[in-house]
Each structure stands twice: as structure tokens, then as C-alpha cells.
Design an enzyme around this catalytic site. Structure first.
Site, mmCIF file in Angstrom:
data_model
loop_
_atom_site.group_PDB
_atom_site.id
_atom_site.type_symbol
_atom_site.label_atom_id
_atom_site.label_comp_id
_atom_site.label_asym_id
_atom_site.label_seq_id
_atom_site.Cartn_x
_atom_site.Cartn_y
_atom_site.Cartn_z
ATOM 1 N N ARG A 147 65.345 65.699 8.067
ATOM 2 C CA ARG A 147 64.696 64.606 8.793
ATOM 3 C C ARG A 147 65.580 63.359 8.780
ATOM 4 O O ARG A 147 65.761 62.691 9.793
ATOM 5 C CB ARG A 147 63.343 64.299 8.132
ATOM 6 C CG ARG A 147 62.497 63.302 8.894
ATOM 7 C CD ARG A 147 61.151 63.053 8.251
ATOM 8 N NE ARG A 147 60.442 64.285 7.936
ATOM 9 C CZ ARG A 147 59.830 65.044 8.828
ATOM 10 N NH1 ARG A 147 59.823 64.703 10.094
ATOM 11 N NH2 ARG A 147 59.217 66.149 8.472
ATOM 12 N N ARG A 155 57.163 65.065 15.538
ATOM 13 C CA ARG A 155 57.842 64.871 14.255
ATOM 14 C C ARG A 155 57.306 63.628 13.564
ATOM 15 O O ARG A 155 57.025 62.627 14.211
ATOM 16 C CB ARG A 155 59.346 64.654 14.455
ATOM 17 C CG ARG A 155 59.978 65.701 15.240
ATOM 18 C CD ARG A 155 61.259 66.290 14.793
ATOM 19 N NE ARG A 155 62.048 65.752 13.749
ATOM 20 C CZ ARG A 155 62.489 66.499 12.747
ATOM 21 N NH1 ARG A 155 62.115 67.754 12.644
ATOM 22 N NH2 ARG A 155 63.292 66.000 11.842
ATOM 23 N N LEU A 206 58.041 60.445 11.390
ATOM 24 C CA LEU A 206 59.250 59.639 11.249
ATOM 25 C C LEU A 206 59.531 59.339 9.779
ATOM 26 O O LEU A 206 58.613 59.097 8.995
ATOM 27 C CB LEU A 206 59.108 58.313 12.008
ATOM 28 C CG LEU A 206 58.803 58.394 13.505
ATOM 29 C CD1 LEU A 206 58.950 57.001 14.131
ATOM 30 C CD2 LEU A 206 59.688 59.390 14.234
ATOM 31 N N ASN A 220 52.516 55.089 19.026
ATOM 32 C CA ASN A 220 52.197 56.509 19.217
ATOM 33 C C ASN A 220 50.846 56.621 19.909
ATOM 34 O O ASN A 220 50.001 55.719 19.798
ATOM 35 C CB ASN A 220 52.131 57.224 17.862
ATOM 36 C CG ASN A 220 51.853 58.705 18.016
ATOM 37 O OD1 ASN A 220 52.440 59.385 18.869
ATOM 38 N ND2 ASN A 220 50.930 59.232 17.212
ATOM 39 N N HIS A 267 47.550 59.313 20.265
ATOM 40 C CA HIS A 267 46.959 60.496 19.633
ATOM 41 C C HIS A 267 45.637 60.831 20.338
ATOM 42 O O HIS A 267 44.850 59.926 20.623
ATOM 43 C CB HIS A 267 46.713 60.207 18.147
ATOM 44 C CG HIS A 267 46.178 61.397 17.422
ATOM 45 N ND1 HIS A 267 46.987 62.468 17.074
ATOM 46 C CD2 HIS A 267 44.931 61.718 17.010
ATOM 47 C CE1 HIS A 267 46.241 63.381 16.483
ATOM 48 N NE2 HIS A 267 44.994 62.950 16.428
ATOM 49 N N GLU A 311 54.579 55.090 8.036
ATOM 50 C CA GLU A 311 55.193 56.293 7.469
ATOM 51 C C GLU A 311 54.220 57.456 7.344
ATOM 52 O O GLU A 311 54.613 58.556 6.980
ATOM 53 C CB GLU A 311 55.773 55.966 6.091
ATOM 54 C CG GLU A 311 56.997 55.089 6.205
ATOM 55 C CD GLU A 311 57.240 54.265 4.959
ATOM 56 O OE1 GLU A 311 56.873 54.738 3.865
ATOM 57 O OE2 GLU A 311 57.770 53.151 5.099
ATOM 58 N N ASP A 330 49.700 59.699 12.009
ATOM 59 C CA ASP A 330 48.602 59.188 12.841
ATOM 60 C C ASP A 330 47.784 58.123 12.101
ATOM 61 O O ASP A 330 46.559 58.175 12.063
ATOM 62 C CB ASP A 330 47.683 60.354 13.267
ATOM 63 C CG ASP A 330 48.441 61.412 14.056
ATOM 64 O OD1 ASP A 330 49.366 61.044 14.801
ATOM 65 O OD2 ASP A 330 48.112 62.599 13.929
HETATM 66 C C1 GRF Z 1 49.202 64.148 24.079
HETATM 67 O O1 GRF Z 1 47.915 64.686 24.003
HETATM 68 C C2 GRF Z 1 49.419 63.087 23.028
HETATM 69 O O2 GRF Z 1 48.256 62.369 22.741
HETATM 70 C C3 GRF Z 1 49.836 63.897 21.833
HETATM 71 O O3 GRF Z 1 50.637 64.932 22.353
HETATM 72 C C4 GRF Z 1 50.267 65.183 23.706
HETATM 73 C C5 GRF Z 1 51.513 65.012 24.517
HETATM 74 O O4 GRF Z 1 51.317 65.330 25.877
HETATM 75 N N1 GRF Z 1 50.510 63.063 20.860
HETATM 76 P P1 GRF Z 1 52.437 64.950 26.915
HETATM 77 O O5 GRF Z 1 53.742 65.611 26.449
HETATM 78 O O6 GRF Z 1 52.563 63.460 26.960
HETATM 79 O O7 GRF Z 1 51.991 65.521 28.222
#
Ligand code: GRF
Length: 203
Positions: free
Chosen positions: A67, A93, A95, A109, A111, A144, A147
Site C-alpha cells: 500500500r 482501496r 488510503l 469519498n 459511499h 485513515e 468510510d
Molecule cells: C458507487 O456506488 C460508490 O458509492 C461506491 O462505489 C460505487 C462506484 O460506482 N464507492 P461508479 O464506479 O462510480 O459507477
């Protein structure tokens, strides 16, 4: 208005969130340009579409590397492109602390759940199996932990009895594409700041 901010995108796959951000940039809904797109996986659809759009796009493979070593190369590429903000868009990944420290409060990010519920993989399926009636997506600063960082914004969607993982994921994805641009705009505008772990309007 000041100069355009530079965004770096990290992805591993399909890249639909990247596409939504790129569309917002192209439509001038964001005062930014995409300075660099990096995939850690060969053959990621998002990488190909970045190239088709004429963006600077690089494969930096993570397979078989530590990593720290991989992250150091990604950080160097982002710094060389002088990015102001790093957006993880389906980047599969965690980070390293060195990466997070290289861009303090400058990594976002998205999620596909209402965090802190259902962190990790297959969040939509986790939500469905748990039996929640509402789910959604979260855009947050990256720290770190997986999510975990301060939440910038969330959008909700209903969960129906008839849903399966695919239908719920599709409903959430529509909101993701809206949420990411809104969150990037908020962060780039400097209208918000982090107090403890809360993202609040700057007074
Ligand atoms: C999405 O659902 C995002 O929330 C998650 O991974 C997926 C990625 O989808 N982290 P895409 O590659 O942006 O279409």
C-alpha cells in the site's frame, strides 16, 4: 471568481460517479477542472472514458505492491498535477496514513449508504438484508479509517419491499451522481469547515 480548482479522481471500475463529476465540470456547474484521473485497475471502464474525454488519465496498478509503495506513486502523480482536491469515485482501496496526510481535508469519498450504517463492501445489499426502510448515500472527507471521516452531505431514498440489490443500488446511484457535485461545490467554495467531526457552515 478565482482560477479553476484542480480535481484529481481515483477510481477502480465503472466510473459513473467520475462521469457525473466530469459532466458537471463540462457544464460549468463546478468551478473546477479535472487535472488527473488515476485507476489502480487495468481495464477500468472509468479510465477508458476519461481518455475518450481527452483528460489526463493514468493506470497505476496496485496489484502485487505494498500500500505504501503504491500510494507514494499515486500521491506523486497527484502532486505533479497540482490537484487541490482528490475525489475517490469507486476507488476500492483504503488510503495509507501518508496519503491522507499529503492532502489534509482535501480528499472526498462517496459511499452508497447512510453512514455510519453499512460501511464497507456491498453496502446496498447489507442495508436490504438488515431490513432498513430508508437508505441513501454519503459524501464524506476521507480519514485513515474505512468510510469514516466527517460527513459533508447525505441523500436518502426509500427502500421498497419489492427491491432487490440491483434496484436499490440503482436508486441510490442516481442520488450519488447529484450528491457528489453538490459536495464538491461546497468544499471548493470554502463555505464549510470541520469542527470536531462536524462539517458546518463557516460563520
Ligand atoms: C458507487 O456506488 C460508490 O458509492 C461506491 O462505489 C460505487 C462506484 O460506482 N464507492 P461508479 O464506479 O462510480 O459507477
Amino acid at each position: 471568481m478565482g482560477p479553476l480548482k484542480k480535481i484529481g479522481i481515483l477510481l477502480s471500475g465503472r466510473g459513473s460517479n467520475f462521469e457525473a463529476i466530469a459532466d458537471s465540470v463540462a457544464a460549468k456547474r463546478l468551478p473546477a477542472e479535472i487535472a488527473m484521473v488515476i485507476s489502480n485497475r487495468a481495464g477500468a471502464a472509468g479510465l477508458e472514458s476519461a481518455k475518450r474525454r481527452g483528460l489526463k488519465a493514468r493506470l497505476i496498478p496496485s496489484k502485487g505492491r505494498s500500500r505504501e509503495e503504491h500510494d507514494a506513486e499515486v500521491v506523486a502523480a497527484l502532486q505533479q498535477a497540482q490537484v487541490d482536491l482528490v475525489c475517490l469515485a469507486g476507488y476500492m482501496r483504503l488510503l495509507s496514513p501518508q496519503f491522507v496526510r499529503a492532502f489534509p481535508h482535501r480528499i472526498l469519498n462517496i459511499h452508497p449508504s447512510l453512514l455510519p450504517a453499512f460501511a464497507g463492501l456491498d453496502a446496498q445489499k447489507q442495508a436490504l438484508e438488515y431490513g432498513v426502510k430508508v437508505s441513501g448515500c454519503t459524501v464524506h472527507f476521507v480519514d485513515e479509517h474505512l468510510d469514516h471521516g466527517p460527513i459533508i452531505l447525505q441523500k436518502t431514498v426509500p427502500v421498497f419491499d419489492t427491491d432487490d440489490g440491483h434496484s436499490l443500488a440503482a436508486r441510490i446511484l442516481e442520488q450519488e451522481h447529484i450528491a457528489y457535485t453538490e459536495a464538491i461545490r461546497l468544499v471548493l467554495s470554502g463555505e464549510v469547515e470541520i469542527q470536531n467531526r462536524k462539517v458546518v457552515r463557516r460563520k
